[in-house]
Design an enzyme around this catalytic site. Sequence first.
Site, PDB file in Angstrom:
ATOM      1  N   GLU A 131     -13.282  -5.367  23.270  1.00 18.02           N
ATOM      2  CA  GLU A 131     -11.942  -4.722  23.206  1.00 18.02           C
ATOM      3  C   GLU A 131     -11.996  -3.241  22.934  1.00 18.02           C
ATOM      4  OE1 GLU A 131      -9.373  -8.431  21.213  1.00 18.02           O
ATOM      5  OE2 GLU A 131      -9.870  -6.870  20.012  1.00 18.02           O
ATOM      6  N   HIS A 250       0.869  -1.050  19.337  1.00 15.13           N
ATOM      7  CA  HIS A 250       0.024  -1.904  20.236  1.00 15.13           C
ATOM      8  C   HIS A 250       0.506  -1.412  21.826  1.00 15.13           C
ATOM      9  CE1 HIS A 250      -2.238  -4.881  22.199  1.00 15.13           C
ATOM     10  NE2 HIS A 250      -2.538  -5.244  21.219  1.00 15.13           N
ATOM     11  N   ARG A 296      -6.633   2.325  20.845  1.00 16.37           N
ATOM     12  CA  ARG A 296      -5.271   2.001  20.969  1.00 16.37           C
ATOM     13  C   ARG A 296      -4.230   3.172  20.730  1.00 16.37           C
ATOM     14  NH1 ARG A 296      -4.701  -3.809  17.434  1.00 16.37           N
ATOM     15  NH2 ARG A 296      -5.669  -4.967  18.834  1.00 16.37           N
ATOM     16  N   HIS A 357       2.942  -2.428  15.690  1.00 21.18           N
ATOM     17  CA  HIS A 357       2.072  -3.587  15.466  1.00 21.18           C
ATOM     18  C   HIS A 357       1.240  -3.535  14.252  1.00 21.18           C
ATOM     19  CE1 HIS A 357      -0.785  -6.390  17.052  1.00 21.18           C
ATOM     20  NE2 HIS A 357      -1.629  -5.889  16.666  1.00 21.18           N
ATOM     21  N   ARG A 392      -6.814   1.905  13.562  1.00 15.40           N
ATOM     22  CA  ARG A 392      -7.725   0.460  13.256  1.00 15.40           C
ATOM     23  C   ARG A 392      -8.117   0.315  14.589  1.00 15.40           C
ATOM     24  NH1 ARG A 392      -6.862  -4.760  14.533  1.00 15.40           N
ATOM     25  NH2 ARG A 392      -4.608  -4.580  15.057  1.00 15.40           N
TER      26      ARG A 392
END
Length: 553
Positions: A131, A250, A296, A357, A392
């Site tokens: 990811e 997100h 992100r 998110h 994060r």
Amino acid sequence: MNSTTSSLPSSNQALEHQCDVLIIGSGAAGLSLALKLADHCQIIILSKSDRNEGSTRYAQGGIAAVFDEGDSIESHVADTLDAGAGLCDEEVVTYTAKEAKKALEWLINFGVPFDTEENPGGEKKYHLTREGGHSHRRILHAADATGEAIQTTLNDAVAAHPNIHFFERYNAIDLIASERTPKHCKGVYVWNRKREQVEVIRSRFITLATGGGSKVYQYTSNPDVSSGDGIAMAWRAGCRVANMEFNQFHPTCLYHPQARNFLISEALRGEGAQLCHADGTRFMHNFDKRGDLAPRDIVARAIDFEMKRLGADCMYLDISHKSADFIVKHFPNIYRKCRSLGIDITREPIPVVPAAHYSCGGVMTDLNARTDLDNVYAIGEVAYTGLHGANRMASNSLLECVVFAKAAAEHILSRLHDAPSIEAIAPWDESQVSNSDEEVIIQHNWHELRLFMWDYVGIVRTNKRLERALRRIQLLEQEIHEYYAHFKVSNNLLELRNLVMVAELIVRCAMQRKESRGLHFNLDYPDTLAHSSPTILTPTKSLIEEEPGTLST
């Protein structure tokens, strides 16, 4: 320990329960902690909805840990520090990465069905995906429903343990301070949503595992229970909070009127999905050399920028260049959900928008998950451990839940037999309040708060927007204070009371940061400072004596 919980009588009288450890929250963090403690003491788990509801259930991607021989703990640490934009606590990051494999093996031993594949020799191994922000494939997953697999597995284990007592449909109201032991809480007032009455739970240790506060925003991938309860309760009780300005949006939430909270996993981009305009033109390479696999914060800002530049309602995520068999095998839930809405992701791109998110900040804790209160712990998204910094990295959140559940369990067990005895707590006093006849006020304030937080404290901020938001928050706080003091509690009132406090903490942290870093982007301070530190807020006497409401001690 000989503590027991009371049974629920049929009468409507005020109730009291007691236990050794009260865990507020029933996601991966709370359930993991309960299972690590239950052989040694009596546990109550408080769940605001039913035991399956919460952010864990909706986590799609997976959990990060080093399982591949070509990967390393050092690489996991480096990737996390890079994604955190210079604000991670390196000691915490290193500790978490080192504990990651053991944490996942613990879940595997309970039966979490992580996906496997055969290597060339015919031996089965865990399928690892990648990811954004990760330099290696290190994400273990259960198809595209990892959180649901973990939630179900841990719930089954909890249900089978005689020392764990589940209280469903209960709201925690406030931590109750001890009169005889400084920085110690003797229990919690809770609202029984089924009986519509306030009860008391007395406990030697209390753990907040309540998740984040993304419901403060109009558009969120989180379930309705994510209302910042633990953060607000801890702040009112005197705990410091940190880095509340870093709200992760997100990048890819499904844009569809019938699926406002449905997340499109970052794992799609890890398997080759590409962000594009309606005409198929890709754009992420214009924002970051990592393209679609950038962290992100970068991807969310890029999508937000392109939407505003083009006046578009959404951007698109296209994985249709992969084979249909591959897509359906790896992302069955996303495929089924989109197909039910008339979108065939094997043939066409998915319309996506950013949505609130994850809360990277929260209640400050140490490596044992202990807060500023001696017997109160915080684990999971409610906590600020220093792991996430200013952003994060994907699939570190569920990992943090399990790693710090273990740390908290070990620390609690080391103190269990020396903990102070359980103190008496006065019953809740409703003699001066009445049933509300103005529920419309709550609904109006709900909508107003979430809308101006989205508009003024969203992906891109300015000083003026933050000032406007703070003024509106202060007015709402006055209204809610008056309402709380005069009317009986309800789910909407308790959540609104907590969310408006979380909103103020977010805005005050954002106003203190005079730079743009990670998830916090302020047009008035577009540059990143050479040196920075976490934003820490400390309650003052006037702040933590906010509103006693109907509370009587």
